[in-house]
Design an enzyme around this catalytic site. Structure first.
Site, mmCIF file in Angstrom:
data_model
loop_
_atom_site.group_PDB
_atom_site.id
_atom_site.type_symbol
_atom_site.label_atom_id
_atom_site.label_comp_id
_atom_site.label_asym_id
_atom_site.label_seq_id
_atom_site.Cartn_x
_atom_site.Cartn_y
_atom_site.Cartn_z
ATOM 1 N N ARG A 75 0.810 -1.219 0.000
ATOM 2 C CA ARG A 75 0.000 0.000 0.000
ATOM 3 C C ARG A 75 0.847 1.275 0.000
ATOM 4 O O ARG A 75 0.333 2.365 -0.222
ATOM 5 C CB ARG A 75 -0.972 -0.006 1.189
ATOM 6 N N THR B 147 1.947 -14.280 10.851
ATOM 7 C CA THR B 147 2.854 -13.847 11.922
ATOM 8 C C THR B 147 3.426 -15.034 12.704
ATOM 9 O O THR B 147 4.568 -14.999 13.147
ATOM 10 C CB THR B 147 2.133 -12.888 12.885
ATOM 11 N N ALA C 264 31.867 42.638 -1.042
ATOM 12 C CA ALA C 264 30.593 42.185 -1.612
ATOM 13 C C ALA C 264 30.803 41.616 -3.008
ATOM 14 O O ALA C 264 31.634 42.113 -3.770
ATOM 15 C CB ALA C 264 29.612 43.349 -1.662
ATOM 16 N N ASN D 201 36.767 28.297 -8.005
ATOM 17 C CA ASN D 201 37.511 27.110 -7.560
ATOM 18 C C ASN D 201 37.616 26.039 -8.633
ATOM 19 O O ASN D 201 38.332 25.069 -8.476
ATOM 20 C CB ASN D 201 36.849 26.521 -6.310
#
Ligand code: UD1
Ligand code: CA
Length: 482
Positions: free
Chosen positions: A20, A86, A391, A397
């Site tokens: 489900r 079970t 800023a 990189n």
């Protein structure tokens, strides 16, 4: 002090398909509160300090098995090829133990892998009650408003438990019973080993019901009983994604409430999400719309949020993290982050460092008091203490093939709109002018500038843009000729 528990063996059932969920991911592996569902169950089970843990796996066991052993390395995996109920699942687990010369003795506790709200404390109380009453079989039962679908706990006129009857096998009268079997059961090990082969599948589902052991024990003159849990949600399973979300919200409500009781201020519990493994110190403040995920740790007096997501992050004492997304980042004591910052893995901010608005960092170490206040990308970098980055600075990189590092020394001042073309290093106390493209190393104390001198060409708009609004505006601004 509670009496110590007997030797405890725990069997966790997780062989079912969980269809489900409609998912390629096995049900018990779905995440909730920062762990898988079965991860929560295994954590609760750990509180019993069990001698052994057996997990019954079947469907997608190549996913489920390794996940279980990654959490609980000593867990025994018992494979249930086909799911015949079970009782059959527990028999597979017990057979695996017997085969491994580890026949269960003492108490055997059976739990399901899909009950994420289960607490170790509840399991302990249940197991202790089972042992104190010296029962062969105990049921963790609960009263629910809508018992449909559950096994009902049937009691006789004296109130003694006589059986558990499954929905499909129940009479109309039995269906009226509000006391249900949560699915969590405890057994005396010797009884379990001896009685499992006696289960039959002559019932509505054609399955071997573990719950039939109640009647078998009673018929054998042994003690059976139920221990009712007040907090039935702890035993609730999630069968589909709607239930998963509902349990997730409830789990979160509990976690948030626990932290508030521990001294954390949460302005809006409804929009605050905290994973189970997060650690918070007293006097942390969490503002609305914040998610603290994974192994995130937040120290005293820090303020996180609003609208912040931190996964596996460490936030120091008194730090402020505003409208930020962070992962695997460390924010030093008194540091400030945000608004609108993105801390990617390997970002480490020193004491009172600052990462400001629209700044992205990755593999970047900022020394104490170092600042990247505005509109920058800082990747693969080390910035010394007290340094200010202007800023709009880009730490370039990536050369298209490989990543390179940039180091900036202590107390440097770099200008606005710089590009640091890595690998490059800028020394202690150095400076760069506005618009500098730093392509080579800048020694300590030097000033680097790369922008050319300003050139001014008078009358350019009149000559080159004649007839445009631009030229008209320029003309109108010209001083009157004498
Ligand atoms: C079971 C109980 C019922 C209880 C309910 C609580 C039995 C017979 N019934 O019913 O009394 O009220 O749980 O939720 O015990 N599983 C396996 N292998 C199997 C069958 C099941 O591993 O062969 C696992 C499932 O993955 C699941 C759990 O056991 O986690 C329960 O199985 P499920 O089929 O959902 O049991 P219910 O019919 O709901
Ligand atoms: Ca079920």
């Amino acid at each position: 002090m509670e009496a110590p528990l007997n030797d405890v063996t725990v069997i966790v059932l997780a062989a079912g398909g969980g269809t489900r969920m409609r998912s390629k991911t096995m049900k018990v592996l779905h995440p909730i509160g920062g762990r898988s569902m079965i991860g929560h169950v295994l954590a609760a089970v750990g509180a019993l300090e069990p001698r052994q843990v057996v997990a019954v796996v079947g469907h997608q066991r190549e996913q489920v098995g390794p996940h279980i052993t990654s959490i609980h390395p000593s867990a025994v995996l018992a494979v249930q090829e086909e799911q015949h109920g079970t009782g059959h699942a527990v028999r597979v687990a017990v057979d695996a133990l017997v085969a491994a010369q580890a026949r269960p003795q003492g108490t055997v506790l059976v739990a399901y892998g899909d009950t994420p709200l289960l607490s170790g404390e509840s399991l302990r109380r249940f197991a202790a009650d089972h042992e104190a009453a010296q029962r062969a079989v105990s049921i963790l039962s609960g009263l629910v408003p809508d018992p449909f679908g559950y096994g009902r706990v049937v009691r006789d006129a004296l109130g003694d438990v006589v059986a558990v009857v499954e929905e499909k096998d129940a009479t109309p009268e039995q269906r009226e019973i509000g006391e249900i079997n949560s699915g969590i059961m405890a057994f005396d090990g010797d009884f379990l080993v001896e009685a499992l082969p006696r289960l039959r599948n002559d019932n509505a589902k054609g399955e071997y019901y573990l719950t039939d052991l109640v009647q078998i024990a009673r018929d054998g003159g042994m003690m059976v009983g139920a221990y009712a849990i007040d907090d039935v949600r702890q035993t609730e399973g999630a069968n589909d994604r709607v239930q998963l979300a509902a349990l997730g919200r409830e789990l979160n409500r509990r976690i948030v409430e626990r932290w508030m009781r521990e001294g954390v201020t949460v302005m809006d519990p409804e929009t605050t999400w905290i994973d189970a493994d997060v650690m918070l110190e007293p006097d942390v403040t969490i503002l609305p719309g914040t998610q603290l995920l994974g192994a995130t740790v937040v120290a005293e007096d820090a303020v996180v949020g609003p609208d912040t997501t931190l996964k596996d992050c460490e936030v120091g004492t008194g730090a402020r993290v505003v409208r930020t997304h962070g992962e695997l980042a460390v924010v030093g004591a008194g540091a400030t982050v945000g608004p609108f910052s993105y801390l990617r893995p390997g970002s480490r901010l020193g004491v009172e460092a600052k990462v400001g608005a629209f700044v992205e960092t990755k593999n970047a170490v900022l020394g104490d008091g170092a600042k990247v206040p505005h509109l920058s990308y800082v990747g693969d970098a080390e910035i010394g203490e007290g340094t200010n980055i202007g800023a709009g600075t880009i730490f370039a990189n990536y050369d298209g093939v490989a990543k390179h590092r940039t180091t900036v020394g202590r107390h440097a001042r770099t200008g606005s709109n710089n590009t640091f073309v890595a690998p490059v290093s800028i020394g202690d106390g150095a400076a760069t002018g506005g618009g500098t493209v730093v392509r080579g190393d800048v020694p300590a104390g030097a000033l680097a500038v790369s922008a050319g001198p300003l050139r001014v060409i008078e009358g350019w708009a009149r000559q080159r843009r004649a007839g445009t609004a631009q030229a008209e505006a320029a003309e109108a601004a010209r001083p009157e000729e004498p």
